[in-house]
Design a protein around this motif. Structure first.
Motif, PDB file in Angstrom:
ATOM      1  N   VAL A 173       1.081  -1.219   0.137  1.00 52.42           N
ATOM      2  CA  VAL A 173      -0.043  -0.084  -0.043  1.00 52.42           C
ATOM      3  C   VAL A 173       0.749   1.247   0.128  1.00 52.42           C
ATOM      4  O   VAL A 173       1.584   1.449   1.002  1.00 52.42           O
ATOM      5  N   VAL A 286      -6.264   1.100  21.070  1.00 52.21           N
ATOM      6  CA  VAL A 286      -5.596  -0.086  21.644  1.00 52.21           C
ATOM      7  C   VAL A 286      -4.225   0.185  21.402  1.00 52.21           C
ATOM      8  O   VAL A 286      -3.257  -0.203  22.127  1.00 52.21           O
ATOM      9  N   PRO A 309      -3.661 -12.043  11.770  1.00 51.15           N
ATOM     10  CA  PRO A 309      -3.520 -13.239  12.573  1.00 51.15           C
ATOM     11  C   PRO A 309      -3.895 -14.596  11.559  1.00 51.15           C
ATOM     12  O   PRO A 309      -3.253 -15.705  12.039  1.00 51.15           O
ATOM     13  N   PHE A 331      -3.197  -9.459  24.038  1.00 55.65           N
ATOM     14  CA  PHE A 331      -4.475  -8.651  24.145  1.00 55.65           C
ATOM     15  C   PHE A 331      -4.780  -8.704  22.582  1.00 55.65           C
ATOM     16  O   PHE A 331      -3.935  -8.422  21.487  1.00 55.65           O
ATOM     17  N   THR A 335     -12.574 -10.755  16.736  1.00 55.65           N
ATOM     18  CA  THR A 335     -12.485 -11.128  15.353  1.00 55.65           C
ATOM     19  C   THR A 335     -11.357 -11.711  14.683  1.00 55.65           C
ATOM     20  O   THR A 335     -11.223 -12.836  14.075  1.00 55.65           O
ATOM     21  N   ALA A 501     -14.880  -6.109  12.300  1.00 56.99           N
ATOM     22  CA  ALA A 501     -13.519  -6.571  12.493  1.00 56.99           C
ATOM     23  C   ALA A 501     -12.905  -5.859  13.306  1.00 56.99           C
ATOM     24  O   ALA A 501     -11.668  -5.519  13.320  1.00 56.99           O
ATOM     25  N   GLY A 502     -13.578  -5.567  14.634  1.00 59.88           N
ATOM     26  CA  GLY A 502     -13.086  -4.612  15.537  1.00 59.88           C
ATOM     27  C   GLY A 502     -12.669  -3.287  15.183  1.00 59.88           C
ATOM     28  O   GLY A 502     -12.136  -2.221  15.987  1.00 59.88           O
TER      29      GLY A 502
END
Ligand code: COA
Ligand code: AMP
Length: 630
Positions: A173, A286, A309, A331, A335, A501-502
């Motif tokens: 990107v 987060v 993930p 943490f 998702t 997705a969070g």
């Protein structure tokens, strides 16, 4: 001391509680007074202090003999890179960058936008700003140029620190064209862009505006930590509200230091020196609180993970990182675990690694569904803790504070209110409802240290968004209930915010993009349930009278518009063309009913509906894209 004792101690003397927690921070001028009531629902914590974030996150650990300890471990499966940065290294790197920023004219109070992927330089940039009192605003890399432009105009930064590129599975990107387009589109122009050239892609530089991230540090005087007032903003972080104009959440310096440091032992059950990993992104809250600030303030090692993930290279990546870097507390978002579970339902990849270092797992960002939580508990064999918080609060409103006491886990609940938060469930009349009844979740004012004092350049919006609905309370925007043991259940948003997705996204913002399409007369976007991402946006388009274009062509264009104007992270891929939208007689679109139909749930005909037949048409249209299956 157990949870209830600590919570009661806070309740009996809130200011004493936080003054006590403040002793763990290195002050230049220590607090004499904890809370300042500014009237009209506005509060500030530790406004009378002088302190520096970077000193507390970096320098003081070097002074205390932790210089050789890893501060940051960078683990990037997408570039096949691993790097360890000690606290001593970090101090040098941050002081040099801060010196370079200052040499380029960045001063206390100036805003600096950071537009970077998950590389350690993103944390260095945040800390360098704090070192010299500049206010950073990190923009998530998955946002499009237009979203960046909106933030440039609101924050009016003197400088932007960006990377040449980010890496998504299968594609590079390029950030620089997005950055250049954003600056082109914005009214405010930054004086300076500091560009980190990555080897995966080198960006073209603009003479007179762009400088190289390392080149600009050559020969500059490293900057010392500048003490700032406790109520000086550490950062602005934009988050989605009900419109396309994001809200600039402000975090004050001292409150952030005190609160985040307190959470590390009490909630995350971790000691200085241990390894903490939040698998999120610096562009989200987060990432601010638990990739950068809290672990470093508390003297932990933090992990900067540039990967996903699954697919980088496989569903065992999380377990490899935990095992290889000796992670104690982990943490992530539900998702992400759902993505892992989908690829490795039997958890066989967990067994490939020695996970004995892992003490506990924390989930947030969206409701933790019981299946996922139980799956994680079963395979990881450690407590898996759901906790609830928001960009606005910066740390958990409700959690199971393992470092204080492990409360019994109730599936579907993020457990109980943390000290600092009196959480009430309110009815429409603004009064608390009975245990077990649904209502709006609100927090009695004042909010604790580390939460938002107001919105950047938008105090009136702060009051109307959060304080006016329930006088004396902060309105969270979430609805839910409390049981007889004080456990909270977070059920739904009360506004047009959805969670994909969070990632927190505004359906109102997407509607603004759809409505701007030349063939669209009217539109609506709703969040429908998705087994992987929690929710997915779905659009409904009513075309202009006389428009004879094929619906699929218009849909293709609006999907591209949302991707180009909001960003790929919006994951807006599905829309249908309908003749009419279901509305109440007063003209309000019945989004809640549309969501129930899409999810195949039982729904009741709204008493105020204008024309019930439209709901059948909506159901039929949704079936064509795979929803509304009963
Ligand atoms: N820069 C550029 N593009 C980005 C990006 C970034 N930083 N992050 C995501 N995107 C793009 C993705 O490439 C994808 O593009 P595509 O439509 O071309 O495929 C799109 O945005 C959606 O991305 P994402 O939401 O990540 O979905 P996914 O299908 O690629 O992955 C998950 C699904 C569940 C694996 C992933 O969303 C995930 O790990 N979520 C956890 C989120 C999280 O930690 N949130 C923080 C709260 S704690
Ligand atoms: P964000 O500001 O992006 O952190 O999103 C905050 C919102 O995400 C909250 O207001 C909730 O709607 C949702 N959320 C976060 N954590 C949880 C959780 N543990 N359970 C339920 N919802 C959550």
């Amino acid at each position: 001391m157990g949870y209830q004792t600590i919570y009661n101690a806070w309740k009996a003397d809130p200011e004493g509680f936080w003054l006590n927690a403040a002793e763990a921070i290195d002050w230049v001028e220590a607090p004499q007074q904890a809370l300042t009531d500014k009237g009209d629902g506005l509060y500030e914590w530790f406004a009378d202090t002088k302190v520096n974030t970077c000193w507390n996150a970096v320098d003081r650990h070097v002074e205390a003999g932790r210089g050789a300890q890893a501060a940051i471990i960078y683990d990037s499966p997408v570039t096949d890179t691993k790097e360890t940065i000690t606290y001593a290294d970090l101090k040098t790197r941050v002081a040099n960058l801060a010196g370079a920023l200052r040499a380029q004219g960045v001063e206390k109070g100036d805003r600096v936008i950071i537009y970077m992927p998950m590389v350690p330089q993103a944390l260095e940039a945040m800390l360098a700003c704090g070192r010299i009192g500049a206010i950073h605003s990190v923009v998530f890399g998955g946002f499009a140029a237009n979203e960046l432009a909106v933030r440039i105009d609101d924050a009016t930064p003197k400088a932007i620190i960006a990377a040449s590129c980010g890496i998504e599975p299968g594609r590079i990107v390029e950030y620089k064209p997005l950055l250049d387009a954003a600056i082109e589109a914005s009214t405010h122009k930054p004086e300076l862009c500091v560009i980190l050239q990555r080897e995966q892609h080198r960006a073209d530089m603009i003479d007179g505006r762009d400088v190289d991230y390392y080149g600009c540090q050559d020969g500059v005087e490293p900057a010392d930590c500048l003490p700032v007032e406790g109520n000086h903003p550490s950062y602005i972080l934009y988050t989605s509200g009900t419109t396309g104009q994001p809200k600039g959440v402000i975090r004050h310096t001292a409150g952030q230091l005190v609160a985040l440091n307190w959470t590390m032992q009490a909630i995350y059950n971790i000691k200085p020196g241990e390894v903490f990993w939040a698998a999120s992104d610096v562009g989200w809250v987060v990432g601010h609180s638990y990739i950068c600030y809290a672990p470093l303030i508390h003297g932990n090692t933090t992990i900067v993970f540039e990967g996903k993930p699954v697919g980088t290279p496989d569903a065992g990546t999380f377990w490899r990182v935990i095992s290889e870097h000796n992670v104690t507390s982990f943490f992530t978002a539900p998702t992400a675990l759902r993505a892992v579970k989908r690829e490795d339902p039997e958890g066989t990849m967990v067994k490939d690694y020695d996970m004995s270092c892992l003490g506990q797992v924390y989930l947030a960002g969206e409701r933790a569904d019981p299946d996922t939580l139980e799956w994680a508990q079963h395979h990881l064999k450690v407590p898996v803790i759901d906790h609830w918080w928001q960009t606005e609060t910066g740390w958990a409103i409700a959690a199971n504070p393992l470092g204080v006491e492990e409360l019994p886990i109730k599936l579907g609940s993020p457990a109980k209110a943390m000290p600092g938060y009196q959480v009430d469930i309110l009815g429409d009349d603004g009064h608390p409802v009975a245990d077990g009844e649904l209502g709006a979740i609100a927090v009695k004012l004042p909010l604790p240290p580390g939460t938002l004092p107001t919105l950047w350049n938008a105090e009136a919006r702060f009051k109307s968004s959060y304080l006016e609905a329930f006088p004396g309370y902060y309105e969270t925007g979430d609805a839910g209930m409390k049981d007889e043991d004080g456990y909270l259940y977070i059920m739904a948003r009360t506004d047009d915010v959805i969670n994909v997705a969070g990632h927190r996204l505004s359906t109102g913002g997407m509607e603004e993009v759809l409505a701007a399409h030349k063939d669209v007369a009217e539109c609506a976007v709703i969040g429908v349930s998705d087994s992987l991402k929690g929710q997915m946006p779905v659009g409904f388009l009513c075309l202009n009278a006389g428009c004879d274009r094929a619906p699929e062509d218009v849909i293709k264009e609006v999907v591209a518009d949302v991707r180009n104007q909001i960003g790929p992270v919006a994951a807006f891929k599905k829309a249908v063309v309908v003749d009419r939208l279901p509305k109440t007689r007063s003209g309000k679109i019945l989004r809640g009913t549309m969501v129930s139909i899409a999810d195949g749930k039982e729904w009741k005909m709204p008493a105020t509906i204008d024309d019930p037949a439209i709901l059948d048409e909506i159901g039929e249209a949704l079936k064509t894209i795979g929803y509304a299956q009963t």
